[in-house]
Every structure is written in structure tokens, then in C-alpha cells.
Motif scaffolding. Structure first.
Motif, PDB file in Angstrom:
ATOM      1  N   LEU A 148     -10.148  16.219  21.402  1.00 20.60           N
ATOM      2  CA  LEU A 148     -11.494  16.213  20.846  1.00 20.60           C
ATOM      3  C   LEU A 148     -12.506  16.530  21.955  1.00 20.60           C
ATOM      4  O   LEU A 148     -12.432  15.947  23.035  1.00 20.60           O
ATOM      5  CB  LEU A 148     -11.829  14.847  20.247  1.00 20.60           C
ATOM      6  N   TYR A 149     -13.424  17.417  21.651  1.00 20.41           N
ATOM      7  CA  TYR A 149     -14.479  17.754  22.611  1.00 20.41           C
ATOM      8  C   TYR A 149     -15.744  16.996  22.216  1.00 20.41           C
ATOM      9  O   TYR A 149     -16.283  17.193  21.124  1.00 20.41           O
ATOM     10  CB  TYR A 149     -14.709  19.261  22.622  1.00 20.41           C
ATOM     11  N   VAL A 150     -16.191  16.117  23.103  1.00 24.61           N
ATOM     12  CA  VAL A 150     -17.317  15.245  22.773  1.00 24.61           C
ATOM     13  C   VAL A 150     -18.330  15.232  23.914  1.00 24.61           C
ATOM     14  O   VAL A 150     -18.002  15.542  25.064  1.00 24.61           O
ATOM     15  CB  VAL A 150     -16.843  13.801  22.486  1.00 24.61           C
ATOM     16  N   THR A 151     -19.542  14.851  23.569  1.00 22.33           N
ATOM     17  CA  THR A 151     -20.617  14.675  24.549  1.00 22.33           C
ATOM     18  C   THR A 151     -21.225  13.294  24.367  1.00 22.33           C
ATOM     19  O   THR A 151     -21.532  12.890  23.235  1.00 22.33           O
ATOM     20  CB  THR A 151     -21.710  15.744  24.382  1.00 22.33           C
ATOM     21  N   LEU A 152     -21.372  12.585  25.461  1.00 18.67           N
ATOM     22  CA  LEU A 152     -22.036  11.279  25.463  1.00 18.67           C
ATOM     23  C   LEU A 152     -23.331  11.418  26.251  1.00 18.67           C
ATOM     24  O   LEU A 152     -23.313  11.694  27.449  1.00 18.67           O
ATOM     25  CB  LEU A 152     -21.147  10.219  26.102  1.00 18.67           C
ATOM     26  N   SER A 153     -24.442  11.237  25.550  1.00 15.30           N
ATOM     27  CA  SER A 153     -25.747  11.360  26.187  1.00 15.30           C
ATOM     28  C   SER A 153     -26.410   9.993  26.215  1.00 15.30           C
ATOM     29  O   SER A 153     -26.663   9.382  25.166  1.00 15.30           O
ATOM     30  CB  SER A 153     -26.621  12.357  25.410  1.00 15.30           C
TER      31      SER A 153
END
Length: 294
Positions: free
Chosen positions: A37-42
Motif C-alpha cells: 500500500l502506498y500511503v502518505t502521513l501528513s
């Protein structure tokens, strides 16, 4: 190890299919799918790192790319967790809380532990991948084990003051979900003698921990193990389910050191910490290992 992992992941991505739709995650199938899974945590990364000793939650935006090019982006909560890694790592291990009013599509995932790179860089990323593979190895031996889901995580500072960084990380299945799919429930705050647990599972855990060179666990002390008990059954013994393998010799993290009481030089030196078993018990479990040797 790195090349083996790359080849394995190419195969897994090829043979697996998406297991959740465009609208919301299917939590039951989330840990069955082996695709990355490709995810971004901002979030405010400086505040998260500065306050890592505390356990206070802070707001974050979690974005995951979905099959077909769409994405889900919702506000969740995040906080630091763990003990030793919280002390030695630049970015501590995290707990991602999806169970918030602002995350209706991700809410089914509830709250998940995230294992992420300790200090950044290629070598630390390799430690994460090796620990991930240990969980996958134990999955081959028994269903009474924690499933994991690999992520390629981008960490984005919401204030724009820290450089964006992307590395592998993985989620660990929630203990209640693991227990439920094994028709069990978790035993909380129970201190048991090793001999009072399910014998076959205990032999399997003992041999596995010895195989990967891990001494950082204990049943009587509830150290890096969970206890689950079959529901609606009497006169049964609980099953021991191990987790947290970063101190294993197979991972060989630079911060990992054996407890002085064990009288071994480093984590690469094996020490059997299991309970004594009969040869018949050992042979039954060793056969399970041999069946999964390839």
C-alpha cells in the motif's frame, strides 16, 4: 536479504488482487492482501518527534492510494508508542487511530500499530523489512500469529519545516482481530507459567524464537507475547502469540543488545529460552518447520 525481498514482493504483487473497494476498506481482508500500500502521513513531524516520550495523540492526514488511481484521504490521530525504540529512534514507532469521526472510510481499521524506520536511511529500512519477513515466516507456521501489511509510507511535515521522506513500514494486526479469527479472546493482564499454556503452540514459539535468535520475550513477564483463549470452551490452555522481533539476531539492529543476565555477547548468539519439552513434542513441531522449509 534485500534482493530476496524484492523478488518475493514482485511475485506477491503479481498474484494478489485488490481486496477493498473504492468507498471503504474491508478490515477483515486488509491483512490478507500482500500487495504494497502506498500511503502518505501528513502531520507536525517536529512536534511528534519532540514529544515522542509522551503518549498524547495529535491530528494527522492519512492518504492511501487505491486501485484504479483514486485515493482516500482522511483526518486521523497518531501517537508515539513502544519502549526502547521510543528512546533510541528519531521517529518512534507509531499507533494510527482510524476510529475517529473524521475518518468514515478508514474507520473499520480501528487502531493499528505501525512499525517504521528508526532513524531513516537505507540500513534502517532494511531492519524494518527483515522484521516484516519474520512475521510472514511465523504466519506460515500457524494461524495463531499476527498478520502484517506492508506500506510504502511518505512522511510529510504539515508545517513544511522538515524534509519529506519515504520508506517502507508495516501495520501489525490488532490483537482482538487476531484472536477473533482464531475463535479466541485475549487474556488481559494475566501472568502465567509457561507450562500452563498450550503445549504444541508453546513448543512452536520456543523453536521459532531460537531459530531467529530472539531472547527478548517471556511468558511469565508478559514480555512481547499475547495470550489468547478459545471462546466457550472449558479446561483449555491459552495460546502464546509472539510479536515485536526487532531484537532478534536475524534483524540484528544496531541498538539491540541481550540482557546481561543471559551471558551472551550479542543478539546473533543464540540462547534457548523455552521450556523443556519431550522429544516427541519437539519432533511433531519440527515437522511443521520442515514442511515450510522452501
Amino acid at each position: 536479504m534485500y534482493m530476496i525481498f524484492r523478488i518475493a514482493m514482485m511475485f506477491l504483487v503479481t498474484v494478489t488482487q485488490p481486496v477493498f473497494g473504492q468507498k471503504a476498506f474491508d478490515a477483515k481482508k486488509f491483512f490478507i492482501d500482500d500487495s504494497v500500500l502506498y500511503v502518505t502521513l501528513s502531520t507536525d513531524l517536529r512536534d511528534l518527534i519532540r514529544e515522542k516520550v509522551k503518549s498524547d495523540e495529535q491530528k494527522a492526514i492519512f492518504t492511501v492510494s487505491m486501485p484504479g488511481g483514486t485515493s482516500i484521504s482522511e483526518e486521523i490521530s497518531v501517537n508515539a508508542r513502544g519502549v526502547m525504540r521510543r528512546k533510541v529512534c528519531n521517529l518512534p514507532p507509531l499507533r494510527i487511530n482510524f476510529n475517529t469521526p473524521t475518518s468514515p472510510k478508514l474507520k473499520s481499521l480501528k487502531s493499528l500499530k505501525l512499525v517504521n524506520s528508526c532513524r531513516g536511511g537505507f540500513n534502517d529500512e532494511q531492519l524494518v523489512l527483515k522484521e516484516y519477513l519474520i512475521y510472514k515466516m511465523f504466519n506460515l507456521l500457524t494461524n495463531k500469529s499476527f498478520r502484517v501489511r506492508l506500506l510504502y509510507m511518505t512522511y510529510e511535515d504539515s508545517d513544511g519545516k522538515k524534509k519529506t521522506n519515504s520508506q517502507y513500514a508495516f501495520f501489525i494486526e490488532d490483537v482482538d482481530a487476531m484472536a477473533k479469527r482464531n475463535s479466541c479472546k485475549e487474556l488481559n493482564n494475566m501472568q502465567l507459567n509457561t507450562a500452563t499454556t498450550d503445549s504444541k503452540q508453546m513448543v512452536l514459539v520456543d523453536i521459532f524464537q531460537y531459530m531467529i535468535g530472539n531472547t527478548d520475550w517471556s511468558v511469565p513477564n508478559n514480555q512481547n507475547i499475547k495470550l489468547i483463549l478459545p471462546k466457550n470452551k472449558t479446561n483449555v490452555r491459552p495460546f502464546v502469540v509472539p510479536y515485536d522481533f526487532d531484537y532478534a539476531g536475524l534483524v540484528n539492529a544496531d541498538y539491540a543488545a541481550p540482557a546481561p543476565i543471559f551471558d551472551i555477547e550479542n543478539v546473533r548468539q543464540r540462547l534457548y529460552r523455552g521450556f523443556p519439552h519431550t522429544m516427541a513434542e519437539l519432533e511433531t513441531v519440527i515437522q511443521i518447520f520442515n514442511q515450510q522449509k522452501e
